[in-house]
Design an enzyme around this catalytic site. Structure first.
Site, PDB file in Angstrom:
ATOM      1  N   ARG A 166      -3.045  -0.786  -8.333  1.00 45.69           N
ATOM      2  CA  ARG A 166      -2.607  -1.196  -9.669  1.00 45.69           C
ATOM      3  C   ARG A 166      -3.463  -2.313 -10.271  1.00 45.69           C
ATOM      4  O   ARG A 166      -3.389  -2.598 -11.456  1.00 45.69           O
ATOM      5  CB  ARG A 166      -1.121  -1.627  -9.610  1.00 45.69           C
ATOM      6  CG  ARG A 166      -0.171  -0.467  -9.422  1.00 45.69           C
ATOM      7  CD  ARG A 166       1.198  -0.902  -8.916  1.00 45.69           C
ATOM      8  NE  ARG A 166       1.211  -1.137  -7.466  1.00 45.69           N
ATOM      9  CZ  ARG A 166       2.310  -1.398  -6.756  1.00 45.69           C
ATOM     10  NH1 ARG A 166       3.482  -1.486  -7.361  1.00 45.69           N
ATOM     11  NH2 ARG A 166       2.246  -1.601  -5.458  1.00 45.69           N
ATOM     12  N   ALA A 221      -3.181  -4.738   4.317  1.00 44.14           N
ATOM     13  CA  ALA A 221      -4.103  -3.606   4.429  1.00 44.14           C
ATOM     14  C   ALA A 221      -4.245  -2.821   3.136  1.00 44.14           C
ATOM     15  O   ALA A 221      -5.165  -2.031   2.988  1.00 44.14           O
ATOM     16  CB  ALA A 221      -3.655  -2.676   5.556  1.00 44.14           C
ATOM     17  N   GLU A 271      13.554   2.051  -3.297  1.00 46.09           N
ATOM     18  CA  GLU A 271      12.346   1.753  -4.084  1.00 46.09           C
ATOM     19  C   GLU A 271      12.561   2.116  -5.552  1.00 46.09           C
ATOM     20  O   GLU A 271      13.337   3.013  -5.876  1.00 46.09           O
ATOM     21  CB  GLU A 271      11.154   2.522  -3.507  1.00 46.09           C
ATOM     22  CG  GLU A 271      10.696   1.987  -2.160  1.00 46.09           C
ATOM     23  CD  GLU A 271      10.382   0.507  -2.194  1.00 46.09           C
ATOM     24  OE1 GLU A 271       9.447   0.107  -2.893  1.00 46.09           O
ATOM     25  OE2 GLU A 271      11.103  -0.279  -1.540  1.00 46.09           O
ATOM     26  N   LYS A 280     -30.553 -32.196  -9.167  1.00 47.01           N
ATOM     27  CA  LYS A 280     -30.337 -31.320  -8.015  1.00 47.01           C
ATOM     28  C   LYS A 280     -30.947 -31.987  -6.798  1.00 47.01           C
ATOM     29  O   LYS A 280     -32.095 -32.435  -6.861  1.00 47.01           O
ATOM     30  CB  LYS A 280     -30.989 -29.958  -8.243  1.00 47.01           C
ATOM     31  CG  LYS A 280     -30.661 -28.962  -7.154  1.00 47.01           C
ATOM     32  CD  LYS A 280     -31.849 -28.140  -6.670  1.00 47.01           C
ATOM     33  CE  LYS A 280     -32.958 -28.963  -6.098  1.00 47.01           C
ATOM     34  NZ  LYS A 280     -34.035 -28.192  -5.481  1.00 47.01           N
ATOM     35  N   ASN A 329      14.097  -6.700  -3.339  1.00 43.18           N
ATOM     36  CA  ASN A 329      13.531  -6.940  -2.015  1.00 43.18           C
ATOM     37  C   ASN A 329      12.235  -7.722  -2.199  1.00 43.18           C
ATOM     38  O   ASN A 329      11.353  -7.297  -2.935  1.00 43.18           O
ATOM     39  CB  ASN A 329      13.272  -5.582  -1.344  1.00 43.18           C
ATOM     40  CG  ASN A 329      12.390  -5.703  -0.116  1.00 43.18           C
ATOM     41  OD1 ASN A 329      12.396  -6.734   0.552  1.00 43.18           O
ATOM     42  ND2 ASN A 329      11.639  -4.657   0.172  1.00 43.18           N
ATOM     43  N   ASP A 366       0.725 -10.001  -0.538  1.00 40.93           N
ATOM     44  CA  ASP A 366       0.652 -10.183  -1.991  1.00 40.93           C
ATOM     45  C   ASP A 366       1.880 -10.897  -2.547  1.00 40.93           C
ATOM     46  O   ASP A 366       2.205 -10.774  -3.718  1.00 40.93           O
ATOM     47  CB  ASP A 366       0.438  -8.832  -2.695  1.00 40.93           C
ATOM     48  CG  ASP A 366       1.605  -7.881  -2.511  1.00 40.93           C
ATOM     49  OD1 ASP A 366       2.426  -8.119  -1.610  1.00 40.93           O
ATOM     50  OD2 ASP A 366       1.685  -6.894  -3.272  1.00 40.93           O
TER      51      ASP A 366
HETATM   52  C1  UD1 Z   1       6.989  -3.579  -1.485  1.00 45.05           C
HETATM   53  C2  UD1 Z   1       8.363  -3.057  -1.066  1.00 45.05           C
HETATM   54  C3  UD1 Z   1       9.340  -3.321  -2.196  1.00 45.05           C
HETATM   55  C4  UD1 Z   1       9.369  -4.786  -2.534  1.00 45.05           C
HETATM   56  C5  UD1 Z   1       7.955  -5.298  -2.857  1.00 45.05           C
HETATM   57  C6  UD1 Z   1       7.992  -6.813  -2.985  1.00 45.05           C
HETATM   58  C7  UD1 Z   1       7.868  -1.174   0.391  1.00 45.05           C
HETATM   59  C8  UD1 Z   1       7.888   0.302   0.530  1.00 45.05           C
HETATM   60  N1  UD1 Z   1       8.284  -1.662  -0.771  1.00 45.05           N
HETATM   61  O1  UD1 Z   1       6.578  -2.776  -2.597  1.00 45.05           O
HETATM   62  O2  UD1 Z   1      10.648  -2.898  -1.798  1.00 45.05           O
HETATM   63  O3  UD1 Z   1      10.229  -4.989  -3.644  1.00 45.05           O
HETATM   64  O4  UD1 Z   1       7.060  -4.956  -1.807  1.00 45.05           O
HETATM   65  O5  UD1 Z   1       6.778  -7.331  -3.412  1.00 45.05           O
HETATM   66  O6  UD1 Z   1       7.522  -1.845   1.328  1.00 45.05           O
HETATM   67  N2  UD1 Z   1       0.355  -2.817   2.866  1.00 45.05           N
HETATM   68  C9  UD1 Z   1      -0.245  -2.559   4.074  1.00 45.05           C
HETATM   69  N3  UD1 Z   1      -0.441  -1.258   4.448  1.00 45.05           N
HETATM   70  C10 UD1 Z   1      -0.037  -0.219   3.671  1.00 45.05           C
HETATM   71  C11 UD1 Z   1       0.586  -0.500   2.445  1.00 45.05           C
HETATM   72  C12 UD1 Z   1       0.790  -1.813   2.069  1.00 45.05           C
HETATM   73  O7  UD1 Z   1      -0.628  -3.468   4.804  1.00 45.05           O
HETATM   74  O8  UD1 Z   1      -0.245   0.935   4.091  1.00 45.05           O
HETATM   75  C13 UD1 Z   1       0.528  -4.231   2.458  1.00 45.05           C
HETATM   76  C14 UD1 Z   1      -0.120  -4.532   1.127  1.00 45.05           C
HETATM   77  O9  UD1 Z   1      -1.455  -4.985   1.308  1.00 45.05           O
HETATM   78  C15 UD1 Z   1       0.772  -5.608   0.558  1.00 45.05           C
HETATM   79  C16 UD1 Z   1       2.125  -5.348   1.175  1.00 45.05           C
HETATM   80  O10 UD1 Z   1       1.892  -4.478   2.289  1.00 45.05           O
HETATM   81  O11 UD1 Z   1       0.323  -6.887   0.934  1.00 45.05           O
HETATM   82  C17 UD1 Z   1       3.098  -4.680   0.199  1.00 45.05           C
HETATM   83  O12 UD1 Z   1       2.555  -3.442  -0.235  1.00 45.05           O
HETATM   84  P1  UD1 Z   1       2.650  -2.978  -1.742  1.00 45.05           P
HETATM   85  O13 UD1 Z   1       1.985  -1.661  -1.850  1.00 45.05           O
HETATM   86  O14 UD1 Z   1       2.213  -4.035  -2.655  1.00 45.05           O
HETATM   87  O15 UD1 Z   1       4.232  -2.755  -1.869  1.00 45.05           O
HETATM   88  P2  UD1 Z   1       5.091  -2.796  -3.196  1.00 45.05           P
HETATM   89  O16 UD1 Z   1       4.921  -1.529  -3.925  1.00 45.05           O
HETATM   90  O17 UD1 Z   1       4.868  -4.036  -3.937  1.00 45.05           O
HETATM   91 CA    CA Z   2       3.386  -5.627  -3.777  1.00 45.37          CA
END
Ligand code: UD1
Ligand code: CA
Length: 466
Positions: free
Chosen positions: A8, A3, A157, A354, A172, A103
């Site tokens: 970034r 979501a 975090e 084509k 993590n 991701d």
């Molecule tokens: C997250 C972890 C971090 C870990 C990292 C690994 C948390 C708080 N932190 O950080 O510990 O090391 O992943 O890659 O979880 N997403 C949603 N809804 C939201 C926010 C995010 O569905 O409200 C989804 C994003 O689309 C993404 C995934 O969750 O696919 C991770 O979110 P992201 O914001 O990338 O977390 P990181 O900061 O990378």
């Molecule tokens: Ca991420």
């Protein structure tokens, strides 16, 4: 979890639709999920540009259940949305839940298998998949109760790391197994008073530990599998890793790839043994290349099927084309969708096709446009010949039967048919059908004026006009 916006990336495209190896991040993750659970048990949490994300998943023919997270208030909040959805549906929640991040796309089925097996054997409320990358900066860190034991105290975090914790090497991955009941019981206790003002799923670890539940971690065998893609640079790092893996797979199957790091080959591409790919070749989408072909540098082949022993000279661009055995293309041939090139046919430099079939052994060697044409076997298309397929309103077909000879610089105004073995004189504009075996001349006769140049000079000297 898919979501998030991906702030970034600084991109208008939602993060999970960015591509590596020619496929959206989310589709890689769903493909991995499908190896451990049937599609009806997969929930995809979408929010930012949800419709676009859903459409992309549907377009790929993947059936999963979507959960909406209209406001993206963190990974913990994402799971709250899932909980609400399951409760609303009246379905019994599954005993265990595997959580994947949209991701983290390189995750492999075998790693998920062993994570799930470890989770069950440890009888843990939460199991975290971790890794120890060369640079842990940016990731949440997993703090173990004691070095060398599976049990975890919590996840911190990056922004909340104390100076002492900054050196913690274990990250993590954002991939976890939960006992669903234990997870759901604690989501309500998450707080958003942190650096991002979000509900962190990672905080569930400490909450569970505080409640006397067992939280464990297991290190992934391969660090690269759990790397995340938060920036374009990270994304391109994963893209290179995935494409190199594809190149290695093809080389293991007998394909020669010179300078594989310069080639762009999508994950689903197939290439037969003894085919040679020169540097800077791109093979994209659903492309299939047969055996003993040679694809020279700078050719870009998208969603096309090539037979065996085909030569693609430098700089060919193919999209949605089908090419039969022994054909020779290029340099700089452009085959657009619906091009069917027959056995041993030649399509030379600056020839564009084509929606055109070129029969066995036929040749269009130089500077032609062949659109909406049905061309038989053994046909010779002279340099610069062009099908005029479009009248400004509709497209029309040019038919050239077997053995036709089209002289250079001719225009074939469609709809028009040239019968078997007929000849078109060079420079003709053909507007009417030509019967088999005929010669058609479609140009005005040449006029030659002997001595004209000298006469003109003499007239100029006398000052008279001529
Ligand atoms: C997250 C972890 C971090 C870990 C990292 C690994 C948390 C708080 N932190 O950080 O510990 O090391 O992943 O890659 O979880 N997403 C949603 N809804 C939201 C926010 C995010 O569905 O409200 C989804 C994003 O689309 C993404 C995934 O969750 O696919 C991770 O979110 P992201 O914001 O990338 O977390 P990181 O900061 O990378
Ligand atoms: Ca991420």
């Amino acid at each position: 979890m898919a979501a998030g916006k991906g702030t970034r990336l600084k991109s208008a495209r939602p993060k999970v639709l960015h591509e590596i190896g020619g496929q959206a991040l989310l589709l890689h993750v769903i493909a991995a999920a499908k190896t451990v659970a049937p599609p009806e048990k997969i929930y995809c949490i979408v929010g930012h540009e949800a419709d676009r994300v859903k459409a992309a998943v549907a377009a790929a023919g993947v059936l999963v259940a979507f959960v909406d997270q209209p406001e993206q208030r963190g990974t913990g909040h994402a799971l709250k949305m899932l909980k609400a959805e399951i409760e609303l549906s009246g379905k019994t929640p599954p005993a265990n839940l595997l959580v994947l991040s949209g991701d983290v796309p390189l995750i492999q089925p075998a790693t998920l298998d062993s994570l799930c097996a470890f989770h069950l054997s440890e009888k843990a409320a939460m199991t975290i998949l971790t890794a120890v990358p060369p640079d842990p900066t940016g990731y949440g860190r997993v703090l173990r109760k004691q070095a060398g034991t599976a049990e975890v105290l919590g996840i911190v975090e990056q922004k909340a790391l104390t100076p002492e914790q900054l050196g913690s090497p274990e990250i993590n991955s954002g991939i976890y197994c939960f006992q669903t009941a234990a997870l759901f019981a604690h989501l309500g206790f998450l707080s958003d008073s942190n650096a991002h003002g979000e509900f962190y799923l990672t905080d569930v670890a400490a909450l569970l530990v505080g409640a006397g539940e067992r939280v464990v971690a297991t290190v992934a065998a391969n660090v690269d599998e759990v790397l995340g893609a938060n920036t374009i640079a990270e994304m391109m790092h994963l893209d290179a890793a995935m494409r190199l893996a594809t190149a290695r797979r093809l080389m293991a199957e007998g394909v020669t790839i010179f300078r594989p790091e310069t080639c762009v080959i999508d994950a689903g591409v197939e290439v037969g043994a003894d085919t040679v790919l020169e540097p800077y070749v791109q093979l994209l989408g659903k492309t299939k290349v047969g055996s003993r072909c040679r694809i020279r540098s700078y050719s870009v082949v998208q969603d096309s099927v090539l037979g065996d022993e085909i030569l693609l000279r430098n700089g060919c661009v193919l999209d949605g084309a089908t090419v039969s055995d022994h054909a020779m293309l290029g340099p700089y041939a452009h085959l657009r969708p619906g091009s069917l090139i027959g056995d041993g046919a030649h399509v030379g430099n600056f020839v564009e096709t084509k929606n055109t079939s070129l029969g066995k052994g036929s040749k269009a060697n130089h500077l032609s446009y062949l659109g909406d044409a049905v061309i038989g076997e053994g046909v010779n298309i002279g340099a610069g010949a062009i099908t005029c397929n479009y009248d400004g309103v509709a497209k029309h077909t040019t038919t050239l039967e077997d053995g036709v000879f089209v002289g250079s610089d001719s225009t074939l105004v469609a709809p028009v048919t040239v019968g078997e073995g007929a000849y078109i004189a060079a420079g003709s504009c053909i507007t009417e059908d030509v019967p088999p075996g005929a010669l058609a001349l479609g140009r005005s006769r040449q006029t030659t004026k002997p001595g004209w140049v000298a006469g003109r000079k003499a007239a100029k000297q006398k000052g008279t006009k001529r």
